[in-house]
Design a protein around this motif. Structure first.
Motif, PDB file in Angstrom:
ATOM      1  N   TYR A  87       0.864  -1.174   0.000  1.00 49.78           N
ATOM      2  CA  TYR A  87       0.000   0.000   0.000  1.00 49.78           C
ATOM      3  C   TYR A  87       0.903   1.227   0.000  1.00 49.78           C
ATOM      4  CZ  TYR A  87      -3.281  -3.530   1.562  1.00 49.78           C
ATOM      5  OH  TYR A  87      -4.034  -4.675   1.652  1.00 49.78           O
ATOM      6  N   GLY A  88       1.231   1.719  -1.177  1.00 48.02           N
ATOM      7  CA  GLY A  88       2.152   2.852  -1.264  1.00 48.02           C
ATOM      8  C   GLY A  88       3.538   2.449  -0.787  1.00 48.02           C
ATOM      9  N   GLN A  89       4.061   3.111   0.243  1.00 45.85           N
ATOM     10  CA  GLN A  89       5.390   2.825   0.772  1.00 45.85           C
ATOM     11  C   GLN A  89       5.367   1.773   1.880  1.00 45.85           C
ATOM     12  OE1 GLN A  89       8.025   4.266  -0.765  1.00 45.85           O
ATOM     13  NE2 GLN A  89       6.488   5.171  -2.097  1.00 45.85           N
ATOM     14  N   VAL A 110      11.043   4.885   3.741  1.00 47.90           N
ATOM     15  CA  VAL A 110      11.103   6.322   4.007  1.00 47.90           C
ATOM     16  C   VAL A 110      12.368   6.807   3.313  1.00 47.90           C
ATOM     17  CG1 VAL A 110      11.202   8.129   5.750  1.00 47.90           C
ATOM     18  CG2 VAL A 110       9.990   5.996   6.248  1.00 47.90           C
ATOM     19  N   GLY A 111      12.214   7.363   2.123  1.00 53.35           N
ATOM     20  CA  GLY A 111      13.385   7.763   1.348  1.00 53.35           C
ATOM     21  C   GLY A 111      14.206   6.539   0.977  1.00 53.35           C
ATOM     22  N   TRP A 112      15.491   6.551   1.337  1.00 54.64           N
ATOM     23  CA  TRP A 112      16.374   5.430   1.050  1.00 54.64           C
ATOM     24  C   TRP A 112      16.463   4.464   2.219  1.00 54.64           C
ATOM     25  CZ3 TRP A 112      21.342   6.957  -2.043  1.00 54.64           C
ATOM     26  CH2 TRP A 112      20.962   7.433  -3.287  1.00 54.64           C
ATOM     27  N   THR A 113      15.621   4.633   3.202  1.00 48.14           N
ATOM     28  CA  THR A 113      15.644   3.802   4.399  1.00 48.14           C
ATOM     29  C   THR A 113      14.398   2.925   4.439  1.00 48.14           C
ATOM     30  OG1 THR A 113      16.852   5.517   5.584  1.00 48.14           O
ATOM     31  CG2 THR A 113      15.720   3.872   6.918  1.00 48.14           C
ATOM     32  N   THR A 129      16.352  -1.450  10.845  1.00 44.87           N
ATOM     33  CA  THR A 129      16.318  -0.435   9.804  1.00 44.87           C
ATOM     34  C   THR A 129      17.429  -0.718   8.806  1.00 44.87           C
ATOM     35  OG1 THR A 129      15.489   1.159  11.402  1.00 44.87           O
ATOM     36  CG2 THR A 129      16.397   2.055   9.370  1.00 44.87           C
ATOM     37  N   CYS A 130      17.093  -0.597   7.523  1.00 41.17           N
ATOM     38  CA  CYS A 130      18.091  -0.808   6.471  1.00 41.17           C
ATOM     39  C   CYS A 130      18.182   0.455   5.615  1.00 41.17           C
ATOM     40  CB  CYS A 130      17.686  -1.982   5.581  1.00 41.17           C
ATOM     41  SG  CYS A 130      17.590  -3.541   6.446  1.00 41.17           S
ATOM     42  N   SER A 131      19.376   0.735   5.168  1.00 39.81           N
ATOM     43  CA  SER A 131      19.637   1.890   4.323  1.00 39.81           C
ATOM     44  C   SER A 131      20.382   1.426   3.082  1.00 39.81           C
ATOM     45  CB  SER A 131      20.489   2.911   5.089  1.00 39.81           C
ATOM     46  OG  SER A 131      21.035   3.862   4.215  1.00 39.81           O
ATOM     47  N   ARG A 132      20.111   2.051   1.960  1.00 42.81           N
ATOM     48  CA  ARG A 132      20.819   1.688   0.721  1.00 42.81           C
ATOM     49  C   ARG A 132      22.302   2.008   0.841  1.00 42.81           C
ATOM     50  NH1 ARG A 132      16.955   3.535  -4.282  1.00 42.81           N
ATOM     51  NH2 ARG A 132      15.208   2.189  -3.747  1.00 42.81           N
ATOM     52  N   ILE A 133      22.645   2.956   1.677  1.00 41.18           N
ATOM     53  CA  ILE A 133      24.054   3.352   1.823  1.00 41.18           C
ATOM     54  C   ILE A 133      24.749   2.527   2.896  1.00 41.18           C
ATOM     55  CG2 ILE A 133      25.583   5.245   2.474  1.00 41.18           C
ATOM     56  CD1 ILE A 133      23.434   7.110   1.233  1.00 41.18           C
ATOM     57  N   ALA A 134      24.153   2.405   4.083  1.00 38.42           N
ATOM     58  CA  ALA A 134      24.799   1.743   5.223  1.00 38.42           C
ATOM     59  C   ALA A 134      24.439   0.271   5.352  1.00 38.42           C
ATOM     60  CB  ALA A 134      24.444   2.471   6.515  1.00 38.42           C
ATOM     61  N   GLY A 135      23.421  -0.207   4.653  1.00 33.33           N
ATOM     62  CA  GLY A 135      22.987  -1.583   4.800  1.00 33.33           C
ATOM     63  C   GLY A 135      22.094  -1.745   6.016  1.00 33.33           C
ATOM     64  N   CYS A 136      21.980  -2.965   6.532  1.00 34.71           N
ATOM     65  CA  CYS A 136      21.098  -3.241   7.678  1.00 34.71           C
ATOM     66  C   CYS A 136      21.883  -3.341   8.974  1.00 34.71           C
ATOM     67  CB  CYS A 136      20.348  -4.543   7.470  1.00 34.71           C
ATOM     68  SG  CYS A 136      19.230  -4.502   6.069  1.00 34.71           S
TER      69      CYS A 136
END
Length: 136
Positions: A87-89, A110-113, A129-136
């Protein structure tokens, strides 16, 4: 009239692109060398079915914003199924295994997170929490 900054930027850009491409290929080759065996998969328009070297099997089927996962896990000798709805994001998922374990959870972008949370009837639960830059 061209200034000195323009003359420096163009050769730098032309040199940087191939260097970045080569670096990404080297990283990909190194990652492939570290993976002992990849799953063998078959794909159709909206179904992907895979089996790995250990005999674990899974399939992914999509229908609109719903994803159906099915699988067999050799270690636990159990079948499992999971359904995810987007449902959306926000994506909610529920699952059940042949040994009676059930689980529920969600992930929210939420953005890249991505914020992930799940809980199972076997007593496992997690929030990470996972980030495209820092990973999980």
């Amino acid at each position: 009239m061209l200034n000195a900054a323009t003359l420096v930027r163009k050769p730098m850009r032309n040199t940087l692109k191939p260097a970045l491409i080569m670096l990404s290929l080297l990283v990909a080759a190194d990652a492939m060398a570290q993976v002992p065996s990849l799953a063998k998969c078959t794909r159709s328009a909206n179904l992907l079915a895979c089996v790995d070297a250990d005999g674990n099997a899974y399939s992914v089927n999509t229908a609109g914003s719903t994803i159906y996962l099915r699988g067999f896990e050799v270690a636990g000798k159990r079948y499992w199924a999971q359904t995810s709805s987007r449902y959306g994001q926000l994506t909610f998922f529920t699952g059940i295994a042949s040994d009676g374990e059930t689980w529920v959870g969600y992930n929210r972008r939420v953005g890249w997170t991505t914020i992930n949370r799940f809980s199972s009837s076997g007593g496992s639960s997690a929030r990470f929490t996972c980030s495209r830059i820092a990973g999980c």
